[in-house]
Design a protein around this motif. Structure first.
Motif, mmCIF file in Angstrom:
data_model
loop_
_atom_site.group_PDB
_atom_site.id
_atom_site.type_symbol
_atom_site.label_atom_id
_atom_site.label_comp_id
_atom_site.label_asym_id
_atom_site.label_seq_id
_atom_site.Cartn_x
_atom_site.Cartn_y
_atom_site.Cartn_z
ATOM 1 N N ALA A 1 0.760 -0.787 -6.204
ATOM 2 C CA ALA A 1 0.335 0.869 -5.732
ATOM 3 C C ALA A 1 0.408 1.950 -6.927
ATOM 4 C CB ALA A 1 1.051 1.509 -4.658
ATOM 5 N N TRP B 1 -10.220 -2.129 0.062
ATOM 6 C CA TRP B 1 -9.261 -3.214 0.307
ATOM 7 C C TRP B 1 -10.026 -3.992 1.385
ATOM 8 C CZ3 TRP B 1 -3.945 -3.823 -0.566
ATOM 9 C CH2 TRP B 1 -3.239 -4.549 0.160
ATOM 10 N N LEU C 1 0.867 -1.216 0.060
ATOM 11 C CA LEU C 1 0.114 -0.034 0.001
ATOM 12 C C LEU C 1 0.941 1.306 0.061
ATOM 13 C CD1 LEU C 1 -2.889 -1.040 2.273
ATOM 14 C CD2 LEU C 1 -3.161 -0.296 -0.141
#
Length: 498
Positions: A312, A193, A117
């Motif tokens: 990401a 998520w 992340l």
């Protein structure tokens, strides 16, 4: 494509029916429920998936990232497993893009999630050890997307610390909060998520849909009834997760959101079994990576090397958000859309404290796996949930009896080899260490130089600068004390292994 998906689902039905007839009881209902879900998902993806350019959409795409907790890449039908029941994810792979050789940056839960992340390696964000929270100055993907107008959310397992969790607008305590998150998006594009706790230990509460004869064991464990029963429960949790994901996809279709939602499935590290989770072997560091949605080609298995350090920037790229300079990776949106583009030449990964202290660094190329061990005076430090398992205890009993094979004995070796080198094309289970072969000396030196250059680029500290005490016996699995993460030892009291 529609026939391929439906045929795969009916294949699951026939297998499941035969097993249910033998086992009987409530498993029959579970098999039927999973079958229905698989047929719905297959029909949805087969009849509505369109290869639209994500950047050309009138609205930015929704981004749904689903992450398993402790699942090895090979333990899904889409990756060739013959018996684990994953009809939803198999259908998703048929309708999308599957990375056949995708790698994590860490084989540990929280370091892996922080890295994915943040777009940086675990040691770069000061979160390389288990339970280290994301520091306050580290921005994660949801923060950038929120600034671009996205509704952001996380369900169930966060494992990023208070600052990491605070970067999501919506925090749902269970995977059942999917609809609640969608209800509050207000028509905005969303990033969600979903952090499953399946198939993380402890086991015992998932519906039983597998049998001991379904279990496929690697040569690194002992084939005992207890080992097979342990793996059956692991399989069952994967099947339960697969069914929940099927419900998500059906809900997206019902709400008219499927056509503009990119779905990403991966795992945070390998199975909670010996020589998997917590190791830099493929069973611990390789991840499933399935992506489907607008702009994604259908039914593609991509064989190039992929690192999740690139996920990401890819998510931000799809959303039309500039990629920050701090990110180490680069968007693979172009690689996904254009199958002629090559993958990475190499991927890097690390293992640090997780009940036992480690400073493992490694890389993989198309052919070679290179692992650099620093604490060679100790046996490998497997996480405590593994050393408490029936599978580990069977290994330990065989060790005490002197009946381990060389492949099974690797985790108990003292001293450990400083360097491990495996030819993955010829040795997929990584059983034969070739580092001592004189003919491969130049290969070892070249890979070591690459690894050290990566450590320099990313600011990796020397091993003795960040040592912690173990809180577990590396052989018996007994925990010494309840401290989740012991403090760093002072540099003067540690031993340098540089």
């Amino acid at each position: 494509m529609a026939w391929k998906l439906i045929h795969r689902s009916f294949g699951f039905a026939l297998e499941g029916s035969a097993q249910d007839d033998i086992r009987g009881g409530p498993q029959r209902f579970v098999g039927i429920r999973l079958l229905g879900l698989a047929l719905v998902v297959a029909a949805i993806w087969a009849t509505t998936a369109q290869a639209q350019d994500v950047q050309a959409q009138d609205a930015p795409p929704n981004l749904l990232v689903v992450i398993a907790d402790d699942a090895s890449a090979g333990d899904f039908g889409a990756y060739g497993h013959p018996t684990i029941q994953t009809p939803t994810l198999d259908a998703l792979a048929d309708a999308g893009w599957t990375a056949e050789r995708a790698y994590l940056t860490s084989p540990q839960c929280s370091p892996s999630r922080a890295s994915i992340l943040s777009g940086q390696y675990p040691h770069e964000v000061d979160a390389e050890d288990l339970h280290m929270p994301v520091p306050e100055d580290v921005r994660l993907v949801p923060s950038y997307l929120a600034d671009a107008g996205y509704a952001t959310g996380v369900l169930q397992k966060v494992h990023l610390g208070p600052h990491g969790e605070a970067q999501f607008d919506f925090v749902g305590p269970t995977v059942a909060d999917f609809n609640a998150f969608l209800d509050q998006t207000g028509g905005r594009p969303f990033f969600l998520w979903v952090g499953f706790t399946d198939p993380h230990r402890p086991y015992g509460d998932a519906p039983n849909v597998h049998a001991p004869e379904d279990v496929v064991l690697p040569p690194t464990v002992i084939d005992t009834p207890e080992t097979r029963a342990d793996h059956v429960q692991y399989y069952d949790e994967i099947a339960r997760m697969d069914g929940v994901i099927g419900g998500y996809l059906a809900e997206l279709e019902q709400r008219g959101l499927r056509d503009n939602t990119v779905v990403v499935f991966l795992s945070d590290n390998g199975a909670p079994m010996p020589r998997a989770k917590g190791t830099l072997y493929d069973a611990g560091i390789q991840t499933p990576l399935i992506i489907a949605g607008p702009g994604v080609p259908q039914g593609v298995g991509y064989d190039g090397l992929v690192s999740v350090i690139d996920l990401a920037p890819t998510l931000l790229d799809w959303a039309g958000v500039p990629v920050p300079d701090a990110f180490r990776g680069a968007s693979i949106a172009g690689v996904i859309a254009d199958l002629t583009q090559p993958g990475r030449e190499r991927v890097f990964f690390q293992r640090d404290w997780h009940n036992a202290d480690e400073h493992l660094r490694g890389l993989r190329t198309d052919r070679w796996k290179f692992i650099w061990n620093n604490y060679t005076e100790h046996p490998h430090g497997s996480p405590s949930d593994i050393t408490a398992s029936p599978t580990w205890q069977a290994l330990r009993a065989a060790r005490d009896a002197g009946t381990l094979t060389p492949a099974q004995a690797r985790l108990f070796e003292v001293p450990r080899p400083r360097v491990e080198l495996y030819n993955l094309a010829a040795d997929p289970h990584e059983l034969t260490n070739l580092a001592g072969d004189p003919a491969l000396r130049d290969t070892v030196q070249a890979l070591f130089a690459e690894l050290q250059a990566w450590r320099t680029r990313t600011g990796d500290a020397p091993p003795h600068h960040r040592r912690r005490d173990d809180n577990i016996d590396r052989v018996t699995g007994q925990k010494y004390w309840g401290v989740r993460t012991p403090p760093f030892l002072s540099e003067e009291s540690s031993t340098s292994n540089d």
